[in-house]
Enzyme design. Structure first.
Site, PDB file in Angstrom:
ATOM      1  N   LYS A 223       3.522  11.251   6.430  1.00 41.45           N
ATOM      2  CA  LYS A 223       2.804  11.126   7.692  1.00 41.45           C
ATOM      3  C   LYS A 223       3.424  11.959   8.826  1.00 41.45           C
ATOM      4  O   LYS A 223       3.265  13.162   8.848  1.00 41.45           O
ATOM      5  CB  LYS A 223       2.649   9.649   8.035  1.00 41.45           C
ATOM      6  CG  LYS A 223       1.778   8.951   6.964  1.00 41.45           C
ATOM      7  CD  LYS A 223       1.133   7.671   7.408  1.00 41.45           C
ATOM      8  CE  LYS A 223      -0.022   7.341   6.480  1.00 41.45           C
ATOM      9  NZ  LYS A 223       0.144   6.128   5.688  1.00 41.45           N
TER      10      LYS A 223
ATOM     11  N   ASP B 263       9.658   2.237   1.382  1.00 36.98           N
ATOM     12  CA  ASP B 263       8.548   3.124   1.729  1.00 36.98           C
ATOM     13  C   ASP B 263       8.441   3.138   3.252  1.00 36.98           C
ATOM     14  O   ASP B 263       7.923   2.202   3.856  1.00 36.98           O
ATOM     15  CB  ASP B 263       7.267   2.594   1.081  1.00 36.98           C
ATOM     16  CG  ASP B 263       6.042   3.428   1.460  1.00 36.98           C
ATOM     17  OD1 ASP B 263       6.154   4.298   2.332  1.00 36.98           O
ATOM     18  OD2 ASP B 263       4.972   3.181   0.875  1.00 36.98           O
TER      19      ASP B 263
ATOM     20  N   PHE C  11       0.856  -1.194   0.000  1.00 43.66           N
ATOM     21  CA  PHE C  11       0.000   0.000   0.000  1.00 43.66           C
ATOM     22  C   PHE C  11       0.878   1.224   0.000  1.00 43.66           C
ATOM     23  O   PHE C  11       1.727   1.382   0.874  1.00 43.66           O
ATOM     24  CB  PHE C  11      -0.934   0.057   1.223  1.00 43.66           C
ATOM     25  CG  PHE C  11      -1.760   1.311   1.232  1.00 43.66           C
ATOM     26  CD1 PHE C  11      -2.926   1.395   0.480  1.00 43.66           C
ATOM     27  CD2 PHE C  11      -1.353   2.432   1.939  1.00 43.66           C
ATOM     28  CE1 PHE C  11      -3.666   2.568   0.438  1.00 43.66           C
ATOM     29  CE2 PHE C  11      -2.097   3.615   1.913  1.00 43.66           C
ATOM     30  CZ  PHE C  11      -3.256   3.676   1.161  1.00 43.66           C
TER      31      PHE C  11
HETATM   32  C1  LIG Z   1      -0.251   6.084   4.223  1.00 46.79           C
HETATM   33  C2  LIG Z   1       0.800   5.477   3.389  1.00 46.79           C
HETATM   34  C3  LIG Z   1       1.140   6.006   2.128  1.00 46.79           C
HETATM   35  C4  LIG Z   1       0.354   7.114   1.473  1.00 46.79           C
HETATM   36  O1  LIG Z   1       0.345   8.286   2.164  1.00 46.79           O
HETATM   37  P1  LIG Z   1      -0.770   9.412   1.833  1.00 46.79           P
HETATM   38  O2  LIG Z   1      -0.287  10.624   2.553  1.00 46.79           O
HETATM   39  O3  LIG Z   1      -2.063   8.880   2.358  1.00 46.79           O
HETATM   40  O4  LIG Z   1      -0.807   9.578   0.355  1.00 46.79           O
HETATM   41  C5  LIG Z   1       2.204   5.443   1.450  1.00 46.79           C
HETATM   42  N1  LIG Z   1       2.876   4.407   1.957  1.00 46.79           N
HETATM   43  C6  LIG Z   1       2.582   3.854   3.157  1.00 46.79           C
HETATM   44  C7  LIG Z   1       3.376   2.715   3.661  1.00 46.79           C
HETATM   45  C8  LIG Z   1       1.518   4.358   3.893  1.00 46.79           C
HETATM   46  O5  LIG Z   1       1.189   3.794   5.052  1.00 46.79           O
END
Ligand SMILES: *Cc1c(COP(=O)(O)O)cnc(C)c1O
Length: 419
Positions: free
Chosen positions: A273, A244, A157
């Site tokens: 985040k 990520d 994700f």
């Molecule tokens: C939340 C998340 C994203 C996307 O972040 P947004 O600010 O919602 O676009 C990407 N990678 C991971 C692992 C996430 O948990």
């Protein structure tokens, strides 16, 4: 009338909404129904706590999907935001500003990279990382034009953009949003090194993008040694390793970056985040010069990326993580959390897993997670299922031992009632 969908999924609706029906109704009337929230209506937050419109206090064990590791409305970050908002908020990158360089330097030195690209949302950081990797594939690795492959894991994700949906194996994310044909994305099972190696052997593979711990998939922790092997193979086949760390990073998994659990350095790291402590969307892509040099003027950008307000906030948000020793706190209290739930494993609780304060309970009844979340909310603790039977527990990293035990006892009591 509150929608039927909401009623059906919410046994204890009235006791949770606490007079919030008009707010819920307005969202249902005017907003896109792209979320399915627990029926609590929040209006204030401080530290690990949020309050609903009727003044009831909850411990926040979701932390806005780890966007508030520093706690809600952290006074120092809020003050920084107020001060800077009165001076300068955005210049666009058509001009230089007096804060971008400082924050870039802090990010590079803190995370150990030569260069950084500042963006806004997490998905945008992921998109940027994939663009950079493809360009590196053509300009540095020598992949023939338009042939670059990027490898992702099942269960990944990284947001909701077209490319992110195009890499997903979850029908909720890609169904009726296609076509995704031209992306040349390939999936390999998470935590499976043999399938990965097959894909890396292909000379047109530019990058492998992965989460060190899969968050939305339900806090999936790979086997020990997986990250190390990924690093070795990416080096061997000259493929960029993209980690990520948007959810796992900035202390959430008990280290500054989760990849530090295996002492490895990815070629590209994405952050988001908690990079802002939850005050505004701020994201970043970190890499060394040999990679990030593929971006030249006009090749990439964003109106808000690297704006002075964001820069000042990110700098303070990162300072708070170190000043308040949040990384060690996450690591230590994470161990306490898992130890307490290991005791329950084998019954209603099928498994507890995680690192630092990024943990999940897997429940043995297929759809028990939603009901358990409602029970916990009634008792003053908020969490959200990631799947029908998995609940993520990720309180702000400013939580102390006493508060954690209070939370654990609420979860225990709710489980007892659910068994
Ligand atoms: C939340 C998340 C994203 C996307 O972040 P947004 O600010 O919602 O676009 C990407 N990678 C991971 C692992 C996430 O948990």
């Amino acid at each position: 009338m509150i929608s039927k969908m909401l009623l059906r999924n919410s046994g204890s609706l009235k006791s949770l909404t606490r007079g919030g029906e008009p707010f819920i109704q307005k969202e249902l009337d005017y907003g896109a129904h792209n979320y399915h929230p627990l029926p609590v209506v929040l209006q204030r937050g401080q530290g690990i706590y949020v309050w609903d419109i009727a003044g009831k206090r909850y411990m926040d064990f979701l932390s806005a999907y780890s966007a508030v590791n520093q706690g809600h409305c952290h006074p120092k970050i809020v003050q920084t935001m107020i001060d800077q908002a009165q001076v300068l908020t955005i210049t666009s990158r058509a001009f230089y500003n007096n804060l971008l360089g400082d924050t870039e330097e802090l990010l590079c030195k803190t995370f150990g990279y030569q260069k950084v690209l500042m963006m806004n949302s997490g998905a945008e950081a992921g998109e940027s990382a994939v663009k950079i990797a493809r360009r590196w594939g053509y300009q540095v690795k020598g992949i023939p034009d338009n042939q670059a492959k990027v490898i992702f894991c099942t269960g990944n994700f990284w947001g909701r953009t077209l490319a992110a949906c195009g890499s997903s194996d979850d029908p909720d994310r890609y169904r009726n949003f296609g076509p995704f044909g031209g992306l040349n994305f390939h999936l390999v099972p998470y935590d499976n090194i043999e399938s990965l190696e097959e894909e890396l052997k292909n000379p047109n593979t530019a990058a492998f993008m992965m989460e060190p711990i899969q968050g939305e998939a339900g806090v999936v922790v790979p086997s020990k040694g997986y990250l190390t092997k990924v690093r070795e193979l990416c080096t061997k086949y000259n493929v960029l390793m993209i980690a990520d760390e948007i959810q796992t990073g900035i202390g959430r998994a008990g280290k500054l970056l989760a990849v530090e659990w295996e002492g490895i350095k990815p070629d590209i790291v994405t952050l988001g985040k908690s990079l802002s402590g939850g005050l505004m969307p701020i994201s970043a892509v970190l890499a060394d010069e040999s990679v990030l040099q593929v971006l030249d003027p006009n090749s990439h950008g964003s109106t808000f990326g690297g704006n002075p307000l964001a820069c000042k906030i990110a700098k303070t948000a990162l300072e708070v993580v170190f000043e308040e020793n949040l990384i060690n706190n996450s690591r230590e209290l994470g161990e306490v959390f898992r130890a307490e739930f290991k005791k329950l494993e084998g019954g209603f609780v099928k498994e507890v897993r995680g690192k630092g304060l990024m943990n999940a309970l897997e429940i043995s009844t297929p759809s028990g997670a939603w009901e358990l979340c409602e029970k916990m909310a009634e008792k003053g603790l908020l969490a959200k299922p990631t799947h029908g039977n998995i609940i993520r527990f990720a309180p702000p990293l400013v939580i102390n031992r006493e508060q954690l035990y209070e939370g654990i006892s609420i979860i225990y009591d709710s489980i007892k009632e659910s068994q």
